[in-house]
Design an enzyme around this catalytic site. Structure first.
Site, PDB file in Angstrom:
ATOM      1  N   SER A 264      29.372  83.561  74.753  1.00 55.50           N
ATOM      2  CA  SER A 264      29.651  82.253  74.166  1.00 55.50           C
ATOM      3  C   SER A 264      29.130  82.122  72.750  1.00 55.50           C
ATOM      4  CB  SER A 264      29.012  81.164  75.035  1.00 55.50           C
ATOM      5  OG  SER A 264      27.595  81.305  75.046  1.00 55.50           O
ATOM      6  N   CYS A 265      28.361  83.099  72.273  1.00 54.09           N
ATOM      7  CA  CYS A 265      27.677  82.928  70.988  1.00 54.09           C
ATOM      8  C   CYS A 265      28.196  83.829  69.874  1.00 54.09           C
ATOM      9  CB  CYS A 265      26.175  83.164  71.170  1.00 54.09           C
ATOM     10  SG  CYS A 265      25.386  81.956  72.268  1.00 54.09           S
ATOM     11  N   PHE A 266      28.025  85.131  70.003  1.00 54.17           N
ATOM     12  CA  PHE A 266      28.294  86.025  68.874  1.00 54.17           C
ATOM     13  C   PHE A 266      29.712  85.885  68.312  1.00 54.17           C
ATOM     14  CE2 PHE A 266      24.805  89.446  69.765  1.00 54.17           C
ATOM     15  CZ  PHE A 266      23.843  88.464  69.627  1.00 54.17           C
ATOM     16  N   ASP A 269      30.161  82.296  66.836  1.00 52.87           N
ATOM     17  CA  ASP A 269      29.298  81.984  65.703  1.00 52.87           C
ATOM     18  C   ASP A 269      29.705  82.742  64.441  1.00 52.87           C
ATOM     19  OD1 ASP A 269      28.013  80.362  67.449  1.00 52.87           O
ATOM     20  OD2 ASP A 269      26.170  81.543  67.585  1.00 52.87           O
TER      21      ASP A 269
END
Length: 427
Positions: A264-266, A269
């Site tokens: 869900s992040c890299f 983002d």
């Protein structure tokens, strides 16, 4: 202190449970009544190691979950916005949920007497807290930030699967506030933590989060690029990176070559930072390359497969690992998704197994065969692709022997079986 946490997803539920653990009184707010009922019953809305134990210990005592913003804001000193910021089609972040949360908090602030601090913990691009959230709060409340209420940004640096541990054992705590009073109140929440609190502006705090994740993603794509070159040269990329990682300026973390990063992040983002950079007139060539390498990397698995077995049409291909990483059921941006999609495009029959993520993957690929065990997925398979580094996959020697020389392509360097037709993605 008394804390309200808006949103009970991955970040919100962990934040709420961990603040309760260190002694704060926590009210978790979510518009989904089913989630609030789960939390009050000590049942986590997501899987995260150690989270269920905390909820069972503190739910109904130090922690309650409700749907009422007004009550939560009125009964607490600080509100954390921990809602989702999904990617829009152009890669920028969708702030609609943040907007809704800020409006609801603002309306509650309008009726509250006394000072209150609103903290953005959701991952948002630089300038969002001050130029987006703060004006919404002022308009909805009819009050002035810095005078009637405080505003701050407190990014999270949590690994999925280890989020509870990371929250309780941080290597950095960043508090970006619009004024000293806001920063002091947020910093006080972490007084018992043995970690220095970095005090800065909201935009700087936001940028620290993006720079942090983008650098880690860059290390992964760099390792994969080197791995792809090493494979063509017959060099063991793991031997190379083991030596490279001994340089104290580099460290060995995030240098393992493989099928790429997900979660869900890299991906989200890095794409959001790319979008922000372009919006201010800068072309982020390196960051765009990080994403490009990551998107191409898993498809090298299917290229190797075709070189090994020819046209996969009509053949059974086992895919072991559906979660984007081990110890989680999260399939967001999982590298197995483009691989399965390509296998289906090529006409292959897919049998899939994962210890935790099958139900989530069924929403994306409802028609493929899902198996209860790895051995079931491997039965009569013409080849196997290993996509997630679950420990159990390293102990399948006897199962691979049953495949009678069929190809095993490893995307995570987890397979230890010998005397099989084995091919590593980058080694």
């Amino acid at each position: 202190m008394k804390v309200s946490v808006i949103g009970s997803g991955y970040v919100g539920s962990v934040t709420a449970a961990c603040f309760a653990k260190v002694g704060h009184e926590v009210i978790c707010v979510d518009i989904d009544r089913k989630k609030t009922e789960q939390i009050n019953a000590g049942i986590p809305p997501i899987y995260e190691e150690g989270l269920e134990e905390l909820l069972q210990k503190y739910a109904g005592k130090k922690l309650i979950a409700i749907t009422d913003y007004e009550f939560a804001v009125n009964e607490t000193d600080i509100s954390f916005i921990c809602v989702g910021t999904p990617s829009a089609e152009d890669g920028s972040i969708d702030l609609s949920i943040v907007r809704a949360a800020a409006i609801s908090i603002g309306k509650a602030l309008a009726k509250k007497e006394g000072y209150h601090v609103v903290v953005v913990k959701s991952t948002v691009v630089p300038e969002t807290t001050e130029k987006f959230v703060l004006p919404i709060l002022e308009e909805a409340s009819g009050k002035r930030a810095g005078k009637d209420f405080g505003v701050a940004m407190n990014p999270e640096f949590l690994r999925e699967g280890k989020a509870v541990h990371d929250f309780m054992n941080p290597d950095k705590i960043v508090v970006g506030a619009i004024d000293r009073r806001s920063g002091d109140m947020v910093s006080e929440l972490y007084r018992t933590f043995e970690c220095e609190v970095t005090r800065t502006s909201p935009s700087t705090a936001e940028m620290i989060k993006y720079a942090n994740n983008s650098l880690l993603a860059t290390k992964i794509s760099f390792a994969n690029e080197i791995g792809n070159i090493c494979k063509k040269l017959g060099i063991d990329t793991y031997e190379v990176m083991e030596a490279v990682g001994k340089d104290f300026r580099i460290s060995p973390k995030f240098l393992n070559s493989g099928a790429g990063f997900g979660g869900s992040c890299f991906p989200k983002d890095v794409k959001a930072l790319i979008g922000k950079a372009k919006a201010i007139g800068y072309s982020p060539v390196l960051l765009e390359s990080v994403i490009s390498v990551n998107e191409k990397q898993p498809l090298l698995m299917t290229e190797i497969l075709q070189k090994k077995i020819g046209n996969p049409a009509g053949k059974k291909i086992a895919v072991l690992g559906l979660a984007f990483k081990n110890e989680t059921d999260d399939i967001r941006e999982s590298r197995s998704i483009p691989v399965i999609a390509e296998l289906l495009r090529l006409g292959a029959k897919v049998s899939a197994y994962d210890p935790m993520a099958i139900e989530n993957m069924k929403r994306i690929f409802p028609s493929i065969e899902y198996c209860d065990t790895a051995s079931d997925a491997l039965k009569d398979a013409d080849a196997c692709l290993v996509m997630t580094e679950w420990d159990e996959f390293s102990n399948l020697d006897s199962e691979f022997q049953k495949m009678k020389g069929k190809t095993v392509i490893d995307g995570r360097r987890i397979i230890k079986a010998k005397n099989i037709d084995y091919e590593g993605l980058c080694w």
